[in-house]
Design a protein around this motif. Structure first.
Motif, PDB file in Angstrom:
ATOM      1  N   ARG A  75     -33.391  24.797  -0.803  1.00 13.54           N
ATOM      2  CA  ARG A  75     -35.248  25.459  -1.200  1.00 13.54           C
ATOM      3  C   ARG A  75     -35.552  25.922   0.225  1.00 13.54           C
ATOM      4  NH1 ARG A  75     -36.009  23.451  -5.874  1.00 13.54           N
ATOM      5  NH2 ARG A  75     -37.384  21.483  -5.440  1.00 13.54           N
ATOM      6  N   VAL A  76     -36.595  24.698   0.205  1.00 16.40           N
ATOM      7  CA  VAL A  76     -37.945  24.768   1.391  1.00 16.40           C
ATOM      8  C   VAL A  76     -36.909  25.487   3.483  1.00 16.40           C
ATOM      9  CG1 VAL A  76     -38.546  23.319   3.011  1.00 16.40           C
ATOM     10  CG2 VAL A  76     -39.325  22.670   0.913  1.00 16.40           C
ATOM     11  N   ALA A  77     -36.135  24.891   2.969  1.00 17.78           N
ATOM     12  CA  ALA A  77     -35.460  24.892   4.730  1.00 17.78           C
ATOM     13  C   ALA A  77     -35.179  27.261   4.161  1.00 17.78           C
ATOM     14  CB  ALA A  77     -34.109  24.058   5.028  1.00 17.78           C
ATOM     15  N   CYS A  78     -34.408  26.849   3.368  1.00 21.42           N
ATOM     16  CA  CYS A  78     -34.308  28.770   3.315  1.00 21.42           C
ATOM     17  C   CYS A  78     -35.582  29.625   3.265  1.00 21.42           C
ATOM     18  CB  CYS A  78     -33.326  28.869   1.703  1.00 21.42           C
ATOM     19  SG  CYS A  78     -31.746  27.855   1.919  1.00 21.42           S
ATOM     20  N   GLY A  79     -36.386  29.218   2.282  1.00 21.02           N
ATOM     21  CA  GLY A  79     -37.867  29.777   2.597  1.00 21.02           C
ATOM     22  C   GLY A  79     -37.773  30.480   3.931  1.00 21.02           C
TER      23      GLY A  79
END
Length: 106
Positions: A75-79
């Motif tokens: 979630r954090v990386a793809c954001g």
């Protein structure tokens, strides 16, 4: 509980949490071989079935935390990524990071 009942309960637990055996295998592919899972669940595994059932149960017991770590990392990386939409190119990296993070806190 007989071995067949134990395997049926194991399959049921996998299907409840992951919806398909395939999704379970994808989620834990770095910890147990897909063919081993399928052979154990079909009753055709030629090795030590109780040991493999115990391994799968252990993965299921700890897999929840590792899966949540994977989802949080993703979630954090793809954001922050420039690619928009559904993408799974980095999932192997995120799973490895989640595994490493879980091992570091054990």
């Amino acid at each position: 509980m007989s071995e067949a009942d134990d395997i049926a309960a194991l399959r049921s637990e996998i299907l409840t949490r992951f919806h398909t055996v395939h999704q379970f295998c994808r989620a834990v592919r770095q910890r147990i071989n897909r063919s081993t899972v399928y052979m154990v669940l079909s009753g055709r595994y030629g090795g030590n079935v109780p040991r493999q059932v115990a391994r799968i149960r252990e993965i299921l017991a700890g897999g929840g935390q590792e899966q949540r770590m994977f989802e949080a990392i993703k979630r954090v990386a793809c954001g922050r990524c420039r690619v928009h939409g559904a993408c799974s190119r980095c999932d192997d990296l995120f799973r490895a990071q989640a595994t490493a993070a879980k091992q570091s806190i054990e």
